[in-house]
Design a protein around this motif. Structure first.
Motif, PDB file in Angstrom:
ATOM      1  N   ASP A 142       0.830  -1.205   0.000  1.00  0.00           N
ATOM      2  CA  ASP A 142       0.000   0.000   0.000  1.00  0.00           C
ATOM      3  C   ASP A 142       0.866   1.258   0.000  1.00  0.00           C
ATOM      4  OD1 ASP A 142      -2.401  -1.327  -0.175  1.00  0.00           O
ATOM      5  OD2 ASP A 142      -2.942  -1.073   1.938  1.00  0.00           O
ATOM      6  N   GLU A 143       2.018   1.201   0.678  1.00  0.00           N
ATOM      7  CA  GLU A 143       2.915   2.355   0.716  1.00  0.00           C
ATOM      8  C   GLU A 143       3.454   2.660  -0.678  1.00  0.00           C
ATOM      9  OE1 GLU A 143       3.290  -0.237   2.898  1.00  0.00           O
ATOM     10  OE2 GLU A 143       2.514   0.763   4.682  1.00  0.00           O
ATOM     11  N   THR A 191      -4.148  18.326  -2.699  1.00  0.00           N
ATOM     12  CA  THR A 191      -4.073  17.363  -1.605  1.00  0.00           C
ATOM     13  C   THR A 191      -5.439  16.782  -1.242  1.00  0.00           C
ATOM     14  OG1 THR A 191      -2.140  18.497  -0.744  1.00  0.00           O
ATOM     15  CG2 THR A 191      -3.288  17.070   0.775  1.00  0.00           C
ATOM     16  N   LEU A 192      -6.466  17.618  -1.243  1.00  0.00           N
ATOM     17  CA  LEU A 192      -7.803  17.115  -0.878  1.00  0.00           C
ATOM     18  C   LEU A 192      -8.251  15.997  -1.810  1.00  0.00           C
ATOM     19  CD1 LEU A 192      -9.665  20.468  -0.070  1.00  0.00           C
ATOM     20  CD2 LEU A 192      -8.746  18.790   1.550  1.00  0.00           C
ATOM     21  N   ARG A 193      -8.049  16.199  -3.097  1.00  0.00           N
ATOM     22  CA  ARG A 193      -8.469  15.176  -4.069  1.00  0.00           C
ATOM     23  C   ARG A 193      -7.595  13.937  -3.977  1.00  0.00           C
ATOM     24  NH1 ARG A 193     -10.164  16.266 -10.229  1.00  0.00           N
ATOM     25  NH2 ARG A 193     -10.498  14.128 -10.849  1.00  0.00           N
ATOM     26  N   LEU A 194      -6.312  14.109  -3.778  1.00  0.00           N
ATOM     27  CA  LEU A 194      -5.414  12.962  -3.636  1.00  0.00           C
ATOM     28  C   LEU A 194      -5.812  12.119  -2.430  1.00  0.00           C
ATOM     29  CD1 LEU A 194      -1.994  14.711  -4.380  1.00  0.00           C
ATOM     30  CD2 LEU A 194      -3.245  13.166  -5.895  1.00  0.00           C
ATOM     31  N   LYS A 195      -6.054  12.786  -1.294  1.00  0.00           N
ATOM     32  CA  LYS A 195      -6.456  12.069  -0.074  1.00  0.00           C
ATOM     33  C   LYS A 195      -7.756  11.321  -0.281  1.00  0.00           C
ATOM     34  CE  LYS A 195      -4.679  15.140   3.545  1.00  0.00           C
ATOM     35  NZ  LYS A 195      -5.125  16.075   4.579  1.00  0.00           N
ATOM     36  N   GLN A 196      -8.736  11.978  -0.894  1.00  0.00           N
ATOM     37  CA  GLN A 196     -10.042  11.362  -1.096  1.00  0.00           C
ATOM     38  C   GLN A 196      -9.931  10.112  -1.982  1.00  0.00           C
ATOM     39  OE1 GLN A 196     -12.821  13.565  -3.508  1.00  0.00           O
ATOM     40  NE2 GLN A 196     -14.577  12.577  -2.546  1.00  0.00           N
ATOM     41  N   THR A 206      -0.659   6.671   5.981  1.00  0.00           N
ATOM     42  CA  THR A 206       0.189   6.222   4.871  1.00  0.00           C
ATOM     43  C   THR A 206       0.232   7.286   3.784  1.00  0.00           C
ATOM     44  OG1 THR A 206      -0.366   3.913   5.337  1.00  0.00           O
ATOM     45  CG2 THR A 206       0.532   4.397   3.159  1.00  0.00           C
ATOM     46  N   ALA A 207      -0.925   7.834   3.446  1.00  0.00           N
ATOM     47  CA  ALA A 207      -1.003   8.842   2.391  1.00  0.00           C
ATOM     48  C   ALA A 207      -0.237  10.105   2.779  1.00  0.00           C
ATOM     49  CB  ALA A 207      -2.454   9.182   2.094  1.00  0.00           C
ATOM     50  N   ALA A 208      -0.352  10.514   4.026  1.00  0.00           N
ATOM     51  CA  ALA A 208       0.247  11.776   4.476  1.00  0.00           C
ATOM     52  C   ALA A 208       1.762  11.806   4.276  1.00  0.00           C
ATOM     53  CB  ALA A 208      -0.090  12.020   5.936  1.00  0.00           C
ATOM     54  N   SER A 209       2.407  10.666   4.385  1.00  0.00           N
ATOM     55  CA  SER A 209       3.862  10.657   4.263  1.00  0.00           C
ATOM     56  C   SER A 209       4.343  10.940   2.840  1.00  0.00           C
ATOM     57  CB  SER A 209       4.428   9.327   4.770  1.00  0.00           C
ATOM     58  OG  SER A 209       3.871   8.251   4.052  1.00  0.00           O
TER      59      SER A 209
END
Length: 149
Positions: free
Chosen positions: A54-55, A71-76, A87-90
């Motif tokens: 997943d990383e 960032t909002l769209r990437l996170k979603q 994991t996503a935040a890194s």
């Protein structure tokens, strides 16, 4: 007559073509699995061997999309693909990188600054749709055309 592919072979075919999240791989393989336990065991084995990560998926996805999306769209999107926020935040871009991306996206789409309020709102909606947060949109709109002149 051709033998049907085993669950393992199907998984390896998918992984050979692309990075994929565990949740997406499970969704794709579920129709071919005899039971969920068998599927979970295979997914655990693939993760242990580092064939599925997943990383790695999150890093590849963000790297490929962060030049066009905020960032909002990437996170979603990553959440929808089963990647946790930690994991996503890194791998997410910094505030400065995101602002620079917003400015570049704005310049690519719109060749000149907004002439009136209607045009400004159109540009702001465009950036919001691309997943940029309000602060980034404001900063991009304020800075966008003055840096080049």
């Amino acid at each position: 007559m051709k033998q049907p592919l085993s669950l393992r072979a199907r998984a390896l075919n998918i992984l050979a073509r692309q990075e994929i999240s565990r949740a997406d791989l499970k969704r794709k393989l579920a129709p071919y699995a005899d039971n969920e336990n068998e599927l979970d065991q295979l997914l655990d084995e693939l993760a242990e061997r580092n064939w599925q990560s997943d990383e790695r998926f999150a890093e590849a996805y963000i790297h490929s999309k962060s030049k066009r999306h905020g960032t909002l769209r990437l996170k979603q999107t990553l959440q929808q693909k089963g990647i946790d926020n930690e994991t996503a935040a890194s791998f997410l871009p910094s505030r400065e990188q995101e602002l620079q991306t917003a400015i570049e996206v704005l310049h690519k789409k719109f060749k000149q600054p907004a002439q009136d309020m209607k045009e400004m709102q159109k540009q702001m909606r465009f950036l919001a749709y691309r997943g940029f947060d309000t602060d980034t949109i404001r900063a991009a709109m304020k800075n966008d055309w003055f840096e080049e002149e």
